[in-house]
Design a protein around this motif. Structure first.
Motif, PDB file in Angstrom:
ATOM      1  N   VAL A   1      32.014  24.531  44.167  1.00  0.00           N
ATOM      2  CA  VAL A   1      32.909  24.843  45.262  1.00  0.00           C
ATOM      3  C   VAL A   1      34.293  25.132  44.699  1.00  0.00           C
ATOM      4  O   VAL A   1      34.769  24.413  43.820  1.00  0.00           O
ATOM      5  CB  VAL A   1      32.982  23.684  46.271  1.00  0.00           C
ATOM      6  N   GLY A   2      34.942  26.173  45.208  1.00  0.00           N
ATOM      7  CA  GLY A   2      36.273  26.511  44.747  1.00  0.00           C
ATOM      8  C   GLY A   2      36.403  28.006  44.557  1.00  0.00           C
ATOM      9  O   GLY A   2      35.399  28.727  44.433  1.00  0.00           O
ATOM     10  N   PRO A   3      37.652  28.524  44.523  1.00  0.00           N
ATOM     11  CA  PRO A   3      37.855  29.972  44.442  1.00  0.00           C
ATOM     12  C   PRO A   3      37.321  30.591  43.152  1.00  0.00           C
ATOM     13  O   PRO A   3      36.807  31.709  43.173  1.00  0.00           O
ATOM     14  CB  PRO A   3      39.373  30.122  44.550  1.00  0.00           C
ATOM     15  N   THR A   4      37.422  29.880  42.039  1.00  0.00           N
ATOM     16  CA  THR A   4      36.953  30.447  40.774  1.00  0.00           C
ATOM     17  C   THR A   4      35.449  30.635  40.778  1.00  0.00           C
ATOM     18  O   THR A   4      34.921  31.670  40.351  1.00  0.00           O
ATOM     19  CB  THR A   4      37.367  29.537  39.601  1.00  0.00           C
ATOM     20  N   ARG A   5      34.723  29.649  41.308  1.00  0.00           N
ATOM     21  CA  ARG A   5      33.270  29.772  41.376  1.00  0.00           C
ATOM     22  C   ARG A   5      32.851  30.841  42.368  1.00  0.00           C
ATOM     23  O   ARG A   5      31.851  31.541  42.158  1.00  0.00           O
ATOM     24  CB  ARG A   5      32.648  28.432  41.758  1.00  0.00           C
ATOM     25  N   LEU A   6      33.612  30.987  43.454  1.00  0.00           N
ATOM     26  CA  LEU A   6      33.290  32.035  44.424  1.00  0.00           C
ATOM     27  C   LEU A   6      33.485  33.410  43.804  1.00  0.00           C
ATOM     28  O   LEU A   6      32.667  34.313  44.009  1.00  0.00           O
ATOM     29  CB  LEU A   6      34.169  31.879  45.675  1.00  0.00           C
ATOM     30  N   MET A   7      34.558  33.591  43.032  1.00  0.00           N
ATOM     31  CA  MET A   7      34.776  34.871  42.353  1.00  0.00           C
ATOM     32  C   MET A   7      33.646  35.149  41.360  1.00  0.00           C
ATOM     33  O   MET A   7      33.190  36.296  41.227  1.00  0.00           O
ATOM     34  CB  MET A   7      36.122  34.841  41.634  1.00  0.00           C
ATOM     35  N   ALA A   8      33.195  34.114  40.657  1.00  0.00           N
ATOM     36  CA  ALA A   8      32.086  34.292  39.724  1.00  0.00           C
ATOM     37  C   ALA A   8      30.820  34.707  40.446  1.00  0.00           C
ATOM     38  O   ALA A   8      30.058  35.560  39.970  1.00  0.00           O
ATOM     39  CB  ALA A   8      31.855  33.004  38.937  1.00  0.00           C
ATOM     40  N   PHE A  10      30.703  36.392  43.239  1.00  0.00           N
ATOM     41  CA  PHE A  10      30.895  37.797  43.595  1.00  0.00           C
ATOM     42  C   PHE A  10      30.461  38.709  42.440  1.00  0.00           C
ATOM     43  O   PHE A  10      29.728  39.682  42.623  1.00  0.00           O
ATOM     44  CB  PHE A  10      32.368  38.083  43.913  1.00  0.00           C
ATOM     45  N   ARG A  11      30.947  38.392  41.260  1.00  0.00           N
ATOM     46  CA  ARG A  11      30.676  39.255  40.104  1.00  0.00           C
ATOM     47  C   ARG A  11      29.201  39.230  39.730  1.00  0.00           C
ATOM     48  O   ARG A  11      28.650  40.246  39.297  1.00  0.00           O
ATOM     49  CB  ARG A  11      31.565  38.842  38.937  1.00  0.00           C
ATOM     50  N   SER A  16      33.147  43.679  42.742  1.00  0.00           N
ATOM     51  CA  SER A  16      34.405  43.588  41.986  1.00  0.00           C
ATOM     52  C   SER A  16      35.560  43.338  42.950  1.00  0.00           C
ATOM     53  O   SER A  16      36.208  44.280  43.418  1.00  0.00           O
ATOM     54  CB  SER A  16      34.646  44.878  41.198  1.00  0.00           C
ATOM     55  N   PRO A  17      35.847  42.073  43.300  1.00  0.00           N
ATOM     56  CA  PRO A  17      36.965  41.774  44.200  1.00  0.00           C
ATOM     57  C   PRO A  17      38.297  42.145  43.559  1.00  0.00           C
ATOM     58  O   PRO A  17      38.460  42.090  42.336  1.00  0.00           O
ATOM     59  CB  PRO A  17      36.853  40.267  44.418  1.00  0.00           C
ATOM     60  N   ILE A  18      39.254  42.535  44.396  1.00  0.00           N
ATOM     61  CA  ILE A  18      40.549  43.015  43.922  1.00  0.00           C
ATOM     62  C   ILE A  18      41.627  42.005  44.295  1.00  0.00           C
ATOM     63  O   ILE A  18      41.798  41.665  45.471  1.00  0.00           O
ATOM     64  CB  ILE A  18      40.880  44.387  44.546  1.00  0.00           C
ATOM     65  N   LEU A  19      42.353  41.532  43.297  1.00  0.00           N
ATOM     66  CA  LEU A  19      43.451  40.588  43.501  1.00  0.00           C
ATOM     67  C   LEU A  19      44.749  41.217  43.034  1.00  0.00           C
ATOM     68  O   LEU A  19      44.745  42.148  42.218  1.00  0.00           O
ATOM     69  CB  LEU A  19      43.205  39.298  42.711  1.00  0.00           C
TER      70      LEU A  19
END
Length: 283
Positions: A1-8, A10-11, A16-19
């Motif tokens: 749980v957490g933003p870093t794991r969610l971004m992973a 996605f990939r 390819s999420p854009i920040l």
């Protein structure tokens, strides 16, 4: 749980999420605070339509030897729970229920809107907005994009494929079997889900309506007035003469420092939007 794991995650799904440049992912991405193309969004939704496994989209422009990958984004039970929620969303005005599950979204500032829907086989995505990212007053996913989504399914001429059934072993209690603290939602007359109020409405028990309270307002040591309520659903917002007191509080007590003598109206509003008021004379 957490933003870093969610971004992973996605990939892993080929998205390819854009920040913003040099910005780390934050909790807001869980609420849509991240840039995603419509193509990537549709690719994520293929996971919901395929039991939790995404599939790389193709439109014929890719090289013949282009790699097509799949990735698991949700387990089967969690995936069905989301499908069950999205399939219960009310269709846009004028559209017929087609047995699809769908979601809408509206960007900050009404710059664009989207809607993605799926049945048991097909996924369709719709984006509405201006190429210059200018604001469009009144633009929203439900009003602007969802009708196009439903019309797209109709005009495709394809028969609706039933959504997946409930997986075995899934815990899915009836509403009447839920604890009282969780049984808060039900369908209203318009078909939309509404919060079911279980607590009594708030009542201000001190000061009582019509009270005269001596706080020594003409002295330098004027006392604050203690406010008390019963009932209602936390958190609470207090107002004095229509002006909010600082902060929202879950407690059923608060204090107010009058700015002078005279009549004042005190109001409290609970989380369900219910209000109670008293009129007092402070001296």
């Amino acid at each position: 749980v957490g933003p870093t794991r969610l971004m992973a995650r996605f990939r892993q799904a080929g998205v390819s999420p854009i920040l913003p440049v040099n910005e780390a992912p934050g909790l807001a991405i869980g609420l849509g605070g991240v840039g995603v193309t419509l193509r990537d969004l549709v690719q994520l939704y293929t996971g919901l339509a395929n039991g939790g496994k995404t599939h790389t989209l193709h439109d014929g422009t890719e090289p013949a030897n282009a790699e097509r990958t799949s990735a698991t984004i949700l387990d089967g039970q969690a995936n069905w729970q989301i499908i069950d929620i999205l399939s219960g969303v009310k269709p846009p005005e004028g559209a017929l229920q087609r047995g699809i599950a769908y979601k809408t979204g509206t960007s900050y500032g009404y710059r664009d809107a989207w809607s993605v829907g799926f049945d048991g086989r097909y996924v369709l995505g719709v984006w509405v907005g201006r190429p210059d990212a200018g604001a469009v007053p009144g633009l929203s996913g439900y009003v602007s994009a969802a009708p196009i989504l439903f019309e797209g399914f109709v005009r495709s001429g394809l028969a609706t494929v039933p959504l997946p059934g409930k997986p075995p072993g899934l815990f899915s209690p009836r509403r009447e079997d839920l604890p009282v603290t969780l049984a808060r939602f039900g369908a209203g007359a318009d078909g939309l889900v509404q919060a079911t109020v279980t607590e009594p409405a708030p009542t201000i028990i001190f000061p009582p309506d019509g009270a005269r309270v001596d706080l020594g307002t003409n002295s330098v040591d004027a006392s604050p007035l203690v406010l008390k309520l019963q009932g209602g659903r936390a958190p609470f917002r207090w107002l004095a003469n229509g002006k909010p007191l600082v902060g929202i509080d879950r407690r059923r007590t608060a204090t107010w420092q009058p700015d002078g003598a005279g009549y004042s109206t005190l109001t409290v509003i609970d989380a369900a939007g219910r209000a109670a008021s008293v009129k007092v004379f402070v001296e």
